[in-house]
Design a protein around this motif. Structure first.
Motif, PDB file in Angstrom:
ATOM      1  N   LYS A   5       0.840  -1.204   0.000  1.00 44.43           N
ATOM      2  CA  LYS A   5       0.000   0.000   0.000  1.00 44.43           C
ATOM      3  C   LYS A   5       0.876   1.256   0.000  1.00 44.43           C
ATOM      4  CE  LYS A   5      -3.808   2.225   2.517  1.00 44.43           C
ATOM      5  NZ  LYS A   5      -4.754   2.218   1.388  1.00 44.43           N
ATOM      6  N   GLY A   6       0.706   2.083  -0.999  1.00 49.03           N
ATOM      7  CA  GLY A   6       1.452   3.339  -1.065  1.00 49.03           C
ATOM      8  C   GLY A   6       2.848   3.209  -1.631  1.00 49.03           C
ATOM      9  N   ALA A   7       3.251   1.992  -2.023  1.00 50.31           N
ATOM     10  CA  ALA A   7       4.594   1.808  -2.580  1.00 50.31           C
ATOM     11  C   ALA A   7       4.671   2.444  -3.964  1.00 50.31           C
ATOM     12  CB  ALA A   7       4.950   0.328  -2.656  1.00 50.31           C
ATOM     13  N   VAL A   8       5.753   3.157  -4.218  1.00 50.92           N
ATOM     14  CA  VAL A   8       5.976   3.790  -5.517  1.00 50.92           C
ATOM     15  C   VAL A   8       6.911   2.934  -6.367  1.00 50.92           C
ATOM     16  CG1 VAL A   8       6.859   5.843  -6.705  1.00 50.92           C
ATOM     17  CG2 VAL A   8       5.594   6.083  -4.546  1.00 50.92           C
ATOM     18  N   PHE A   9       7.963   2.427  -5.725  1.00 50.56           N
ATOM     19  CA  PHE A   9       8.927   1.597  -6.418  1.00 50.56           C
ATOM     20  C   PHE A   9       8.877   0.169  -5.876  1.00 50.56           C
ATOM     21  CE2 PHE A   9      10.616   5.942  -6.506  1.00 50.56           C
ATOM     22  CZ  PHE A   9      10.698   6.129  -7.888  1.00 50.56           C
ATOM     23  N   GLN A  10       9.390  -0.762  -6.631  1.00 49.89           N
ATOM     24  CA  GLN A  10       9.291  -2.179  -6.305  1.00 49.89           C
ATOM     25  C   GLN A  10       9.884  -2.506  -4.939  1.00 49.89           C
ATOM     26  OE1 GLN A  10      11.124  -4.746  -9.187  1.00 49.89           O
ATOM     27  NE2 GLN A  10      10.781  -6.608  -8.007  1.00 49.89           N
ATOM     28  N   ASN A  11      10.996  -1.871  -4.589  1.00 50.29           N
ATOM     29  CA  ASN A  11      11.689  -2.227  -3.347  1.00 50.29           C
ATOM     30  C   ASN A  11      11.375  -1.306  -2.169  1.00 50.29           C
ATOM     31  OD1 ASN A  11      13.102  -4.514  -4.332  1.00 50.29           O
ATOM     32  ND2 ASN A  11      14.538  -3.177  -5.384  1.00 50.29           N
ATOM     33  N   ASP A  12      10.340  -0.473  -2.287  1.00 50.17           N
ATOM     34  CA  ASP A  12       9.941   0.365  -1.155  1.00 50.17           C
ATOM     35  C   ASP A  12       9.528  -0.514   0.026  1.00 50.17           C
ATOM     36  OD1 ASP A  12      10.364   2.571  -2.689  1.00 50.17           O
ATOM     37  OD2 ASP A  12       8.255   3.142  -2.881  1.00 50.17           O
ATOM     38  N   ILE A  13      10.022  -0.185   1.206  1.00 48.67           N
ATOM     39  CA  ILE A  13       9.644  -0.908   2.421  1.00 48.67           C
ATOM     40  C   ILE A  13       8.507  -0.145   3.093  1.00 48.67           C
ATOM     41  CG2 ILE A  13      10.413  -1.814   4.653  1.00 48.67           C
ATOM     42  CD1 ILE A  13      13.232  -1.957   3.553  1.00 48.67           C
ATOM     43  N   ILE A  14       7.283  -0.621   2.912  1.00 48.99           N
ATOM     44  CA  ILE A  14       6.094   0.002   3.492  1.00 48.99           C
ATOM     45  C   ILE A  14       5.630  -0.845   4.675  1.00 48.99           C
ATOM     46  CG2 ILE A  14       3.768   0.862   3.076  1.00 48.99           C
ATOM     47  CD1 ILE A  14       5.911   2.257   1.420  1.00 48.99           C
ATOM     48  N   ILE A  15       5.449  -0.202   5.819  1.00 49.42           N
ATOM     49  CA  ILE A  15       5.106  -0.907   7.049  1.00 49.42           C
ATOM     50  C   ILE A  15       3.779  -0.390   7.597  1.00 49.42           C
ATOM     51  CG2 ILE A  15       5.826  -1.406   9.418  1.00 49.42           C
ATOM     52  CD1 ILE A  15       8.704  -0.916   8.508  1.00 49.42           C
ATOM     53  N   LYS A  16       2.866  -1.311   7.892  1.00 47.77           N
ATOM     54  CA  LYS A  16       1.618  -0.934   8.548  1.00 47.77           C
ATOM     55  C   LYS A  16       1.882  -0.785  10.045  1.00 47.77           C
ATOM     56  CE  LYS A  16      -3.244  -2.246   9.087  1.00 47.77           C
ATOM     57  NZ  LYS A  16      -4.293  -3.262   8.759  1.00 47.77           N
ATOM     58  N   ALA A  17       1.359   0.293  10.624  1.00 47.43           N
ATOM     59  CA  ALA A  17       1.622   0.563  12.039  1.00 47.43           C
ATOM     60  C   ALA A  17       0.427   1.279  12.659  1.00 47.43           C
ATOM     61  CB  ALA A  17       2.891   1.414  12.176  1.00 47.43           C
ATOM     62  N   LYS A  18       0.520   1.480  13.957  1.00 44.51           N
ATOM     63  CA  LYS A  18      -0.451   2.289  14.683  1.00 44.51           C
ATOM     64  C   LYS A  18       0.285   3.395  15.425  1.00 44.51           C
ATOM     65  CE  LYS A  18      -4.093  -1.159  15.497  1.00 44.51           C
ATOM     66  NZ  LYS A  18      -4.915  -1.843  16.531  1.00 44.51           N
ATOM     67  N   VAL A  19      -0.317   4.575  15.414  1.00 44.89           N
ATOM     68  CA  VAL A  19       0.206   5.704  16.192  1.00 44.89           C
ATOM     69  C   VAL A  19      -0.903   6.198  17.095  1.00 44.89           C
ATOM     70  CG1 VAL A  19       1.185   8.023  16.112  1.00 44.89           C
ATOM     71  CG2 VAL A  19       1.839   6.342  14.381  1.00 44.89           C
ATOM     72  N   ASN A  20      -0.681   6.068  18.399  1.00 41.96           N
ATOM     73  CA  ASN A  20      -1.721   6.377  19.391  1.00 41.96           C
ATOM     74  C   ASN A  20      -3.029   5.651  19.062  1.00 41.96           C
ATOM     75  OD1 ASN A  20       0.110   7.985  20.706  1.00 41.96           O
ATOM     76  ND2 ASN A  20      -0.910   9.932  20.225  1.00 41.96           N
ATOM     77  N   GLY A  21      -2.878   4.409  18.574  1.00 43.36           N
ATOM     78  CA  GLY A  21      -4.038   3.572  18.282  1.00 43.36           C
ATOM     79  C   GLY A  21      -4.633   3.754  16.902  1.00 43.36           C
ATOM     80  N   GLU A  22      -4.152   4.736  16.134  1.00 44.06           N
ATOM     81  CA  GLU A  22      -4.679   4.999  14.802  1.00 44.06           C
ATOM     82  C   GLU A  22      -3.835   4.288  13.753  1.00 44.06           C
ATOM     83  OE1 GLU A  22      -7.454   6.670  14.177  1.00 44.06           O
ATOM     84  OE2 GLU A  22      -7.774   7.172  16.298  1.00 44.06           O
ATOM     85  N   ASN A  23      -4.504   3.565  12.831  1.00 47.98           N
ATOM     86  CA  ASN A  23      -3.788   2.850  11.770  1.00 47.98           C
ATOM     87  C   ASN A  23      -3.200   3.822  10.747  1.00 47.98           C
ATOM     88  OD1 ASN A  23      -4.326   0.198  12.688  1.00 47.98           O
ATOM     89  ND2 ASN A  23      -6.375   0.273  11.784  1.00 47.98           N
ATOM     90  N   THR A  24      -1.989   3.538  10.327  1.00 48.85           N
ATOM     91  CA  THR A  24      -1.356   4.315   9.264  1.00 48.85           C
ATOM     92  C   THR A  24      -0.249   3.485   8.632  1.00 48.85           C
ATOM     93  OG1 THR A  24      -0.414   6.481   8.702  1.00 48.85           O
ATOM     94  CG2 THR A  24       0.384   5.422  10.722  1.00 48.85           C
ATOM     95  N   TYR A  25       0.329   4.008   7.552  1.00 46.13           N
ATOM     96  CA  TYR A  25       1.405   3.318   6.842  1.00 46.13           C
ATOM     97  C   TYR A  25       2.649   4.200   6.808  1.00 46.13           C
ATOM     98  CZ  TYR A  25      -1.969  -0.167   5.262  1.00 46.13           C
ATOM     99  OH  TYR A  25      -2.912  -1.174   5.224  1.00 46.13           O
ATOM    100  N   PHE A  26       3.803   3.545   6.944  1.00 48.49           N
ATOM    101  CA  PHE A  26       5.076   4.264   6.947  1.00 48.49           C
ATOM    102  C   PHE A  26       6.019   3.674   5.905  1.00 48.49           C
ATOM    103  CE2 PHE A  26       3.549   5.134  11.241  1.00 48.49           C
ATOM    104  CZ  PHE A  26       3.856   6.483  11.386  1.00 48.49           C
ATOM    105  N   PHE A  27       6.819   4.542   5.337  1.00 48.46           N
ATOM    106  CA  PHE A  27       7.912   4.151   4.460  1.00 48.46           C
ATOM    107  C   PHE A  27       9.178   4.115   5.312  1.00 48.46           C
ATOM    108  CE2 PHE A  27      11.008   5.853   1.072  1.00 48.46           C
ATOM    109  CZ  PHE A  27      11.327   4.580   0.634  1.00 48.46           C
ATOM    110  N   LEU A  28       9.856   2.959   5.354  1.00 48.01           N
ATOM    111  CA  LEU A  28      11.092   2.859   6.125  1.00 48.01           C
ATOM    112  C   LEU A  28      12.224   3.500   5.329  1.00 48.01           C
ATOM    113  CD1 LEU A  28      12.689   1.887   8.581  1.00 48.01           C
ATOM    114  CD2 LEU A  28      13.066  -0.279   7.391  1.00 48.01           C
ATOM    115  N   ASP A  29      12.698   4.637   5.811  1.00 45.05           N
ATOM    116  CA  ASP A  29      13.735   5.412   5.141  1.00 45.05           C
ATOM    117  C   ASP A  29      14.889   5.601   6.112  1.00 45.05           C
ATOM    118  OD1 ASP A  29      15.288   7.149   3.713  1.00 45.05           O
ATOM    119  OD2 ASP A  29      13.893   8.839   3.791  1.00 45.05           O
ATOM    120  N   THR A  30      15.859   4.682   6.054  1.00 45.17           N
ATOM    121  CA  THR A  30      16.990   4.765   6.997  1.00 45.17           C
ATOM    122  C   THR A  30      17.913   5.931   6.675  1.00 45.17           C
ATOM    123  OG1 THR A  30      18.320   3.206   5.673  1.00 45.17           O
ATOM    124  CG2 THR A  30      16.931   2.279   7.427  1.00 45.17           C
ATOM    125  N   GLY A  31      17.677   6.606   5.545  1.00 45.25           N
ATOM    126  CA  GLY A  31      18.430   7.810   5.236  1.00 45.25           C
ATOM    127  C   GLY A  31      17.691   9.070   5.625  1.00 45.25           C
TER     128      GLY A  31
END
Length: 269
Positions: free
Chosen positions: A164-190
């Motif tokens: 969900k929300g991935a732009v490129f093939q190797n994007d690391i998209i992680i489903k998470a909760k913030v204060n109980g609310e569902n959302t998606y994050f892109f793991l960007d170690t840079g």
């Protein structure tokens, strides 16, 4: 006696090979740096490189490229994220990139002004997804050691990636909760900051001035981030983008493996 000597010799060789495969990780401003070697034409150059899951390709700093007379082969435009305008970059092909005992031949790389993005922490080289996806990367942030396992250990827990929300093939998209609310994050170690979508409904608790962007940033302080079995309280900056961004902060103190083939982050126990 001879058998005992042979056993001891074998153990010593294995120990030497194991230690040789372990590469120290240095942290600066939440960025992970490792030593690498670039080879262009008939010369090799040691570099300090950032491990960046947010970059689709490897990138060479333009000042370093000029210093090393690395030739340009083409030009293109790239975008770091939807909040920034695309920038013009150059392209080149390295004869070889070496990281520990891993060697990558004929590697295409961008050439860009990294000092404008990273300022005083600018690396000479960025290790992007095109290299990270080739095999397993074990980032042990308990001991700050990088290694390249040939197989997955038995004792592990998986955090699966989403598309969900991935732009490129190797994007690391992680489903998470913030204060109980569902959302998606892109793991960007840079990434410098952890960013939370404004659409998540979490309100800002403070504003801060950003010297780099010359604008005021909104921040939600002490929010609870839940990623699989990982719970962490942290500050997050609000972004108008549809997805959020996580840097390496939520994985600090853990040993984990990036597995692009299985599309998982494996946390080692």
């Amino acid at each position: 006696m001879i058998n005992r000597i042979l056993v001891l010799f074998s153990i010593t060789i294995v120990s030497i090979l194991s230690s040789a495969a372990q590469i120290p990780i240095t942290f600066k401003n939440n960025w992970m740096y490792v030593d690498a070697t670039l080879s262009s034409e008939n010369k090799s150059y040691p570099v300090s490189a950032i491990i960046d899951t947010g970059s689709s390709y490897c990138v060479i700093d333009s000042t370093f490229a000029v210093k090393c007379s690395i030739p340009i082969t083409d030009t293109t435009w790239v975008m770091y994220n939807t909040e920034e305008k695309p920038i013009k970059v150059f392209g080149t092909r390295l004869r070889q990139l070496s990281i520990g005992d891993k060697v990558y031949d004929n590697l295409y790389c961008y050439i860009a002004n990294l000092q404008s993005k990273f300022k005083e922490y600018a690396p000479s080289f960025i290790i992007g997804d095109d290299v990270l996806c080739k095999h397993l990367w074990n980032l042990d942030l308990k001991r700050n050691i990088l290694s390249f396992p040939t197989e997955l250990p038995k004792q592990k827990k998986a955090i699966k990636w989403s598309r969900k929300g991935a732009v490129f093939q190797n994007d690391i998209i992680i489903k998470a909760k913030v204060n109980g609310e569902n959302t998606y994050f892109f793991l960007d170690t840079g990434g410098r900051r952890n960013k939370l979508p404004q659409s998540s409904g979490i309100t800002a608790t403070a504003n801060i001035a950003s010297a780099m962007s010359l604008k005021e940033l909104q921040i939600a302080e002490n929010v609870l981030l839940e990623v699989g079995f990982i719970n962490k309280v942290m500050d997050m900056y609000l972004t108008p983008e549809k997805r959020g961004y996580l840097n390496i902060q939520f994985l600090q103190g853990k040993s984990f493996i990036l597995d692009y083939e299985r599309r998982c982050i494996f946390i080692l126990e």
